[in-house]
Design a protein around this motif. Structure first.
Motif, PDB file in Angstrom:
ATOM      1  N   THR A  20     -10.979  22.538 -30.117  1.00 20.77           N
ATOM      2  CA  THR A  20     -12.232  22.043 -30.692  1.00 20.77           C
ATOM      3  C   THR A  20     -13.208  21.753 -29.568  1.00 20.77           C
ATOM      4  O   THR A  20     -12.893  21.027 -28.628  1.00 20.77           O
ATOM      5  CB  THR A  20     -12.010  20.759 -31.516  1.00 20.77           C
ATOM      6  OG1 THR A  20     -11.128  21.046 -32.604  1.00 20.77           O
ATOM      7  CG2 THR A  20     -13.336  20.244 -32.063  1.00 20.77           C
ATOM      8  N   ARG A  22     -17.244  20.525 -28.600  1.00 22.39           N
ATOM      9  CA  ARG A  22     -18.245  19.638 -29.173  1.00 22.39           C
ATOM     10  C   ARG A  22     -19.606  19.819 -28.533  1.00 22.39           C
ATOM     11  O   ARG A  22     -19.702  20.144 -27.342  1.00 22.39           O
ATOM     12  CB  ARG A  22     -17.786  18.187 -29.067  1.00 22.39           C
ATOM     13  CG  ARG A  22     -16.517  17.906 -29.859  1.00 22.39           C
ATOM     14  CD  ARG A  22     -16.008  16.503 -29.712  1.00 22.39           C
ATOM     15  NE  ARG A  22     -14.870  16.278 -30.610  1.00 22.39           N
ATOM     16  CZ  ARG A  22     -13.618  16.643 -30.353  1.00 22.39           C
ATOM     17  NH1 ARG A  22     -13.324  17.246 -29.198  1.00 22.39           N
ATOM     18  NH2 ARG A  22     -12.658  16.414 -31.221  1.00 22.39           N
ATOM     19  N   GLU A  75     -19.273  20.828 -34.038  1.00 18.36           N
ATOM     20  CA  GLU A  75     -17.988  21.217 -33.474  1.00 18.36           C
ATOM     21  C   GLU A  75     -17.719  22.686 -33.740  1.00 18.36           C
ATOM     22  O   GLU A  75     -18.047  23.185 -34.839  1.00 18.36           O
ATOM     23  CB  GLU A  75     -16.849  20.395 -34.095  1.00 18.36           C
ATOM     24  CG  GLU A  75     -16.787  18.957 -33.651  1.00 18.36           C
ATOM     25  CD  GLU A  75     -15.610  18.222 -34.264  1.00 18.36           C
ATOM     26  OE1 GLU A  75     -15.366  17.084 -33.841  1.00 18.36           O
ATOM     27  OE2 GLU A  75     -14.947  18.779 -35.169  1.00 18.36           O
ATOM     28  N   ASN A  77     -14.457  25.208 -33.787  1.00 17.24           N
ATOM     29  CA  ASN A  77     -13.002  25.259 -33.782  1.00 17.24           C
ATOM     30  C   ASN A  77     -12.535  26.700 -33.672  1.00 17.24           C
ATOM     31  O   ASN A  77     -13.094  27.596 -34.319  1.00 17.24           O
ATOM     32  CB  ASN A  77     -12.444  24.665 -35.076  1.00 17.24           C
ATOM     33  CG  ASN A  77     -12.728  23.184 -35.188  1.00 17.24           C
ATOM     34  OD1 ASN A  77     -12.091  22.368 -34.553  1.00 17.24           O
ATOM     35  ND2 ASN A  77     -13.719  22.832 -35.989  1.00 17.24           N
TER      36      ASN A  77
END
Lengths: 115, 110
Positions: A20, A22, A75, A77
């Motif tokens: 992940t 950010r 975010e 992923n």
């Protein structure tokens, strides 16, 4: 004023893991886009989010997903990591949801290495 | 589809030399055109832009003119400095995103 901030700056993951990334956009910007830059290539568009909704998606597999939060941070992923996912992941923020006539401001990027 | 074709590098120049980096594009509609610069270990910074045909973008001595008839947006600088060493990307706007060229690495030697 703070620019676009991304975390972490560097990351090493093993094949098959999940990651992940950010991004916090510039204050007041409502659009966040994600790009993948493989070494020696230009950035490739992955996603754009505006006002917490997906507005655009590039030619990436479903292993890639993203979301935008009420504070406009985002975010990215990536599941089931492959060696080929090793790249610099760039986040860009802009005030509006359209690209034309609008400057995109880029963060420093997250360098992902998959081993 | 929309795309950008950029002059392949790397380009090595002596300080104060003239710089040209070629960029041509294919697009539907009337995109905006950009040059971004990437210094080592950093993200992309906007260098200059042009939003319609015949517009000239300029910044820090760099210039580029939006030529619709030749679908080009070549980057020029009259006298490069060592501090200009970086990777330069030409880009155009799609509906929601930017399309980038592959980048041209410029090295300026004293």
């Amino acid at each position: 004023d703070a620019g676009v901030t991304q975390s972490p700056t560097h990351l090493i993951k093993t094949r098959g893991q999940q990651v992940t990334l950010r991004c916090s956009p510039i204050s007041g910007h409502k659009s966040v886009s994600w790009y993948q830059q493989v070494l020696g290539q230009g950035p490739q568009f992955i996603f754009q989010y505006y006002e917490k909704e997906e507005r655009g998606r590039g030619n990436f597999p479903d292993r890639f997903s993203a979301r935008q939060f009420p504070n406009y941070s985002s975010e990215l992923n990536v599941n089931a990591l492959l060696l080929g996912d090793s790249a610099l992941y760039l986040c860009a923020s802009s005030p509006t949801g359209t690209a034309k006539n609008t400057e995109a401001f880029f963060g420093q990027g997250t360098r992902l290495t998959v081993v | 589809g929309d795309s950008v074709t950029q002059m392949e590098g790397p380009v090595t120049l002596s300080e104060e030399a003239f710089l040209t980096i070629n960029c041509t594009y294919t697009a539907t509609g009337y995109p905006s055109l950009f040059w971004y610069v990437q210094y080592p270990g950093e993200g992309l910074q906007l260098l200059l832009k042009a939003t319609k045909a015949d517009d000239k973008g300029s910044n820090k001595g760099f210039e580029a003119t939006y030529r619709k008839e030749t679908t080009s947006f070549h980057l020029e600088k009259g006298s490069v400095q060592v501090s200009d060493s970086a990777v330069y990307f030409c880009a155009l706007t799609g509906a929601n995103n930017l399309f980038f060229g592959t980048g041209t690495r410029l090295t300026v030697i004293p």
